[in-house]
Enzyme design. Structure first.
Site, PDB file in Angstrom:
ATOM      1  N   HIS A  60     -61.103 -13.544 -28.632  1.00  0.00           N
ATOM      2  CA  HIS A  60     -60.875 -14.670 -27.717  1.00  0.00           C
ATOM      3  C   HIS A  60     -59.981 -14.196 -26.584  1.00  0.00           C
ATOM      4  O   HIS A  60     -58.769 -14.091 -26.732  1.00  0.00           O
ATOM      5  CB  HIS A  60     -60.229 -15.806 -28.515  1.00  0.00           C
ATOM      6  CG  HIS A  60     -60.086 -17.090 -27.772  1.00  0.00           C
ATOM      7  ND1 HIS A  60     -59.994 -18.311 -28.418  1.00  0.00           N
ATOM      8  CD2 HIS A  60     -59.991 -17.370 -26.454  1.00  0.00           C
ATOM      9  CE1 HIS A  60     -59.858 -19.267 -27.515  1.00  0.00           C
ATOM     10  NE2 HIS A  60     -59.845 -18.715 -26.306  1.00  0.00           N
ATOM     11  N   GLU A 126     -65.833 -21.139 -24.561  1.00  0.00           N
ATOM     12  CA  GLU A 126     -64.799 -22.106 -24.932  1.00  0.00           C
ATOM     13  C   GLU A 126     -64.941 -23.298 -23.985  1.00  0.00           C
ATOM     14  O   GLU A 126     -64.348 -23.333 -22.919  1.00  0.00           O
ATOM     15  CB  GLU A 126     -63.406 -21.495 -24.837  1.00  0.00           C
ATOM     16  CG  GLU A 126     -62.336 -22.416 -25.402  1.00  0.00           C
ATOM     17  CD  GLU A 126     -60.927 -21.862 -25.260  1.00  0.00           C
ATOM     18  OE1 GLU A 126     -60.033 -22.356 -25.972  1.00  0.00           O
ATOM     19  OE2 GLU A 126     -60.714 -20.960 -24.445  1.00  0.00           O
ATOM     20  N   ALA A 137     -56.121 -26.522 -21.040  1.00  0.00           N
ATOM     21  CA  ALA A 137     -56.312 -26.029 -19.672  1.00  0.00           C
ATOM     22  C   ALA A 137     -57.782 -26.007 -19.282  1.00  0.00           C
ATOM     23  O   ALA A 137     -58.301 -25.019 -18.766  1.00  0.00           O
ATOM     24  CB  ALA A 137     -55.698 -24.649 -19.533  1.00  0.00           C
ATOM     25  N   HIS A 192     -60.163 -27.467 -29.659  1.00  0.00           N
ATOM     26  CA  HIS A 192     -60.004 -28.497 -28.623  1.00  0.00           C
ATOM     27  C   HIS A 192     -60.629 -29.789 -29.141  1.00  0.00           C
ATOM     28  O   HIS A 192     -61.468 -30.411 -28.497  1.00  0.00           O
ATOM     29  CB  HIS A 192     -60.641 -28.048 -27.311  1.00  0.00           C
ATOM     30  CG  HIS A 192     -59.866 -26.962 -26.634  1.00  0.00           C
ATOM     31  ND1 HIS A 192     -58.781 -27.214 -25.830  1.00  0.00           N
ATOM     32  CD2 HIS A 192     -60.011 -25.613 -26.659  1.00  0.00           C
ATOM     33  CE1 HIS A 192     -58.291 -26.064 -25.376  1.00  0.00           C
ATOM     34  NE2 HIS A 192     -59.016 -25.070 -25.871  1.00  0.00           N
ATOM     35  N   ARG A 224     -50.350 -38.464 -44.019  1.00  0.00           N
ATOM     36  CA  ARG A 224     -51.360 -39.471 -44.351  1.00  0.00           C
ATOM     37  C   ARG A 224     -52.691 -39.185 -43.654  1.00  0.00           C
ATOM     38  O   ARG A 224     -53.744 -39.545 -44.170  1.00  0.00           O
ATOM     39  CB  ARG A 224     -50.880 -40.876 -43.966  1.00  0.00           C
ATOM     40  CG  ARG A 224     -49.709 -41.383 -44.796  1.00  0.00           C
ATOM     41  CD  ARG A 224     -49.483 -42.871 -44.595  1.00  0.00           C
ATOM     42  NE  ARG A 224     -48.363 -43.341 -45.389  1.00  0.00           N
ATOM     43  CZ  ARG A 224     -47.118 -43.436 -44.954  1.00  0.00           C
ATOM     44  NH1 ARG A 224     -46.835 -43.081 -43.699  1.00  0.00           N
ATOM     45  NH2 ARG A 224     -46.155 -43.873 -45.735  1.00  0.00           N
ATOM     46  N   ASP A 245     -47.592 -15.108 -29.885  1.00  0.00           N
ATOM     47  CA  ASP A 245     -46.825 -14.699 -28.712  1.00  0.00           C
ATOM     48  C   ASP A 245     -45.432 -15.315 -28.664  1.00  0.00           C
ATOM     49  O   ASP A 245     -44.682 -15.092 -27.712  1.00  0.00           O
ATOM     50  CB  ASP A 245     -47.583 -15.045 -27.426  1.00  0.00           C
ATOM     51  CG  ASP A 245     -47.834 -16.544 -27.254  1.00  0.00           C
ATOM     52  OD1 ASP A 245     -47.537 -17.310 -28.202  1.00  0.00           O
ATOM     53  OD2 ASP A 245     -48.334 -16.936 -26.187  1.00  0.00           O
ATOM     54  N   HIS A 248     -47.002 -20.119 -28.380  1.00  0.00           N
ATOM     55  CA  HIS A 248     -48.018 -21.003 -28.949  1.00  0.00           C
ATOM     56  C   HIS A 248     -47.707 -21.450 -30.373  1.00  0.00           C
ATOM     57  O   HIS A 248     -48.162 -22.513 -30.804  1.00  0.00           O
ATOM     58  CB  HIS A 248     -49.393 -20.319 -28.937  1.00  0.00           C
ATOM     59  CG  HIS A 248     -50.057 -20.301 -27.599  1.00  0.00           C
ATOM     60  ND1 HIS A 248     -49.714 -19.418 -26.608  1.00  0.00           N
ATOM     61  CD2 HIS A 248     -51.045 -21.079 -27.093  1.00  0.00           C
ATOM     62  CE1 HIS A 248     -50.465 -19.638 -25.547  1.00  0.00           C
ATOM     63  NE2 HIS A 248     -51.280 -20.641 -25.813  1.00  0.00           N
ATOM     64  N   ASP A 271     -56.118 -15.014 -26.439  1.00  0.00           N
ATOM     65  CA  ASP A 271     -56.413 -16.130 -25.536  1.00  0.00           C
ATOM     66  C   ASP A 271     -55.854 -15.799 -24.149  1.00  0.00           C
ATOM     67  O   ASP A 271     -55.382 -16.675 -23.420  1.00  0.00           O
ATOM     68  CB  ASP A 271     -55.838 -17.449 -26.061  1.00  0.00           C
ATOM     69  CG  ASP A 271     -56.392 -18.678 -25.339  1.00  0.00           C
ATOM     70  OD1 ASP A 271     -57.435 -18.552 -24.659  1.00  0.00           O
ATOM     71  OD2 ASP A 271     -55.773 -19.750 -25.417  1.00  0.00           O
ATOM     72  N   GLY A 307     -53.665 -20.825 -21.763  1.00  0.00           N
ATOM     73  CA  GLY A 307     -53.902 -19.490 -22.292  1.00  0.00           C
ATOM     74  C   GLY A 307     -52.585 -18.747 -22.445  1.00  0.00           C
ATOM     75  O   GLY A 307     -51.509 -19.340 -22.518  1.00  0.00           O
TER      76      GLY A 307
END
Length: 384
Positions: A60, A126, A137, A192, A224, A245, A248, A271, A307
């Site tokens: 990716h 993606e 993004a 996403h 829940r 990184d 994220h 990414d 990204g």
């Protein structure tokens, strides 16, 4: 690039093999492949005090070195590939972000030629079939439900080089699109997404096998309403992507993923966008403007993470020094697991005879010192 002699023996390093780490091991390279024996006149390179691990495999990746895989020229794409190769990624899938359908089909045609030439390992779409609730993004105006006919259009445009597509599988047409992708040998990835636990489980049952950057761009884990994270972590059929990184993911989230999924179901990804290996500044990610400051990419409008600027050598070093993961587990996540997922483990992903001579040399502190790609030094450990 400096090519080694016809037969080269890399000696003295801590070599990470599928069976474990061998201290003072050796790897023999001949004609771009790893082989099992060396002639008496082979060149020997002493790597004592270093690690020798398989070349990295990135599932990716949107670009690097100032170049975009989504919108750049062929030369731009090749520059981005070279940038990541200099950081240890010897096998790379080019990811496209959301755009107009005709534009994405056109890009697929361009990128497919680079796959056919051996520069790329495949194409990852993606978007645009993702949730506006978790768009990240991606341009909301260009998002659409995953109509199987339109999914098929992109797969066909890639001429057999589409490797993965990220979908919000809870949207109308999502489950049928998963089945279509599976029928055509394309990995269906859940991401996403605003799906529930139950909707995610349904998509996995239909054939989805990857979680696109787990934890990011999906509902958080709830006690829940566990949502997609719990369903993706608990199912042994799913490989979970992680962006290590420090931006994220919190280290505790990464630890949770490794603990629950196990090292054989994790794939480190970048990414990455254009700024990876390049620097701070203003960039474009698809149609959206991105500002990179202190190595963190965010949309100019709204501030969402856009990204990363990550390279996989940095992800490896962080996993070893911050997360304190066993080196063997890191190698699984950064090389072997993604290679298996792509159906390429017979060629890449481990240091075994018969496979491509793709390897990374790391010093004792896990800093990158050398990169070997198909038997040629991209970064020569003997220089500097």
């Amino acid at each position: 690039m400096a090519a080694p002699a016809r037969s080269t023996v890399l000696t003295g390093a801590r070599v990470v093999l599928p069976t474990g780490t061998v201290d003072g091991g050796r790897v023999i390279v001949e004609g771009g492949r790893i082989t099992g024996a060396a002639p008496d006149d082979a060149v020997r390179i002493d790597l004592s005090g270093h690690w020798l691990v398989p070349g990295f495999v990135d599932l990716h990746n949107h670009g690097g070195g100032g170049a975009s895989f989504t919108s750049g020229s062929v030369d731009d794409v090749l520059h981005g590939i070279r940038t990541h190769r200099e950081h240890g990624t010897t096998t790379l899938v080019a990811s496209a972000v959301t755009g107009e359908m005709d534009f994405l089909a056109q890009r697929a045609g361009i990128l497919s030629e680079l796959v056919e030439q051996g520069d790329l390992a495949g194409i990852h779409f993606e978007g645009p079939f993702i949730s506006p609730c978790r768009k990240g993004a991606h341009s909301e105006a260009l998002l659409r439900d995953p109509d199987p006919a339109e999914v098929r259009k992109l797969v066909d445009a890639a001429r057999g080089t589409a490797r993965m597509m990220t979908l919000a599988t809870e949207l109308p047409g999502g489950i049928d699109s998963v089945r279509l992708l599976v029928e055509h040998g394309v990995i269906a990835a859940i991401g996403h997404t605003d799906a529930t636990y139950e909707q995610t489980a349904e998509a996995i049952e239909a054939g989805a096998t990857v979680a696109t950057h787990l934890f990011n761009a999906m509902p958080p884990l709830g006690h829940r309403a566990p949502g997609p994270i719990a369903a993706l972590l608990e199912d042994d059929r799913v490989t979970v992507e992680l962006i290590n990184d420090g931006t994220h993911l919190h280290p505790a989230a990464l630890e949770l993923a490794f603990h629950r999924a196990g090292a054989d179901r994790v794939a480190f990804i970048t990414d990455a966008m254009d700024a990876a290996g390049f620097g701070d500044g203003r960039y474009q990610l698809g149609p959206l403007a991105v500002d990179v400051k202190d190595g963190v990419a965010r949309l100019t409008e709204g501030g969402s993470i856009a990204g990363s600027t990550l390279t996989l050598d940095t992800a490896f070093r962080r996993a070893a020094t911050v997360d304190r993961l066993p080196v063997e587990d890191i190698v699984r996540a950064i090389s072997a697991n993604p290679a298996r997922l792509l159906g390429m483990y017979d060629r890449v992903g481990s240091l075994e005879p018969g496979k491509d001579a793709d390897a990374v040399v790391l010093d004792a502190d896990f800093g990158l010192k050398g990169v070997l790609h198909k038997g040629e030094w991209v970064v020569d450990p003997r220089v500097g």
